[in-house]
Scaffold this motif. Sequence first.
Motif: not given
Length: 447
Positions: A110-112, A129-136, A162-168
């Motif tokens: 799932t890595s973006s 992609s993790d990008t969608f999951q992080s927003k969710g 993943g932790i970078q994207v979810i933090t943002q």
Amino acid sequence: MQYPEAQFLFETFQQFQALRFAVEEINKNPEVLPNITLGFVAYDSCSALNKELEGTLGMITGRDQAIPNYLWLGRPPMAAILGHSMSTYSILMAHVLGLYRYPQISHYATSSLLSGRKQFPSFFRTVPSDTFQSKGLAQLVLHFGWTWLGLVAMGNDYGQLGIQVITQEVLKAGACVAFTEIYSTRSDRPKCSPHHSYHTAVHSPDEMIKLNVSGKIFVASEAWSISSILLIEKYAPLLSGSLGFAFHSSTIPGFKEYLKKIHPFYTPGETVTRLFWEKTFGCIFLGNNNPIYNDSSIICSGNEKLETVENVYTDASSLRTSYNIYMSAHVIAKSLHDIQSCRENNGPFRNGGCANLHKFTPWQLTHYVQNVKVRLKDGREVFFDKNGDPPAVYDIVNWQQDDNGVMSQVKVGQYDSAVKSPDIFTLNSSAVQWIHRQEQVRMKEKV
């Protein structure tokens, strides 16, 4: 050094059977690839990157030989590669396979990073992609008004990115990150041991139990939100009430019956099938040089009744990863069928040309995979965007504990990027169980 007995991952064995089932289903269907038979070869990387590279090069030589600047020596031709499940390994494979434009479809990575078409021109996946999951996940956190969070992730490509994207996303949404913890996945356990995956999955919860962590609500990514390894009594006090995103679930008609028809003497993959049989029935096959054999051992006959077994392997009621593998096989089959159905002067290549199904190049099949549309038996349509990503659909699950202390993962909502806002995110808050029943009873007694 002595290690405890390996944990046999029943869900992984089910995923292998999902691939077998899909290939057999395709071959029996006269409307898909008539007069063509699909087959497959399964490789085990032993969770080691050097083994993964060696196996990838071996696949594209056709003779299991890791030869750089390969020449295809095998017969019949290789069409595509399904896998890897982990992002780090998929990235390594994609670097190599992309050089030759071999289509690669992962059912779990799932890595973006893998959405970068310039770097990975022939990579596809049947998971978002993790990008969608992080927003969710950010939306989920804010739905409950939580604004003070701690983030924990594994120290690999999946975890760190993943932790970078979810933090943002969390900061953008107005919440605060109290701390970020990256923990190492290294251990002294041999990586070729089947127990290695089990050790990695439970490392963080085990440490939290040692530290007597309590009173926390965990919001999990799909990496462990539906893990069967963690659904044991030991973790119930820690994880009961957790919320998480999970891959969209579905069913496959006839698959449950198929799972119960495998046999240790007549099913492809005899070694792993016999290991599965031993773990399921608590017996041992003679002649396997089994180190745990003794006079009190129960000998497997092969006549044990798998039809009566109900466990993680036989549970086909809510398929996620197995369904994604099944989907991947059908994507390749439909892409090959589209090549077969092409008519000269009306094809996608120069001057309306078509590819030859019996002598196509990897990049030609990649073109067809990029443009494929497959409608599966449950009505779901599968296709890819320009980055090789499918539409993002997740189930939102809640870890709930029954009166007997048994935990299960219950669907309480859905996140669907194909639906227009505000219906993209739905959650039945009244169905969420925050703490296990025993705690609920004690709270009522205090009132």
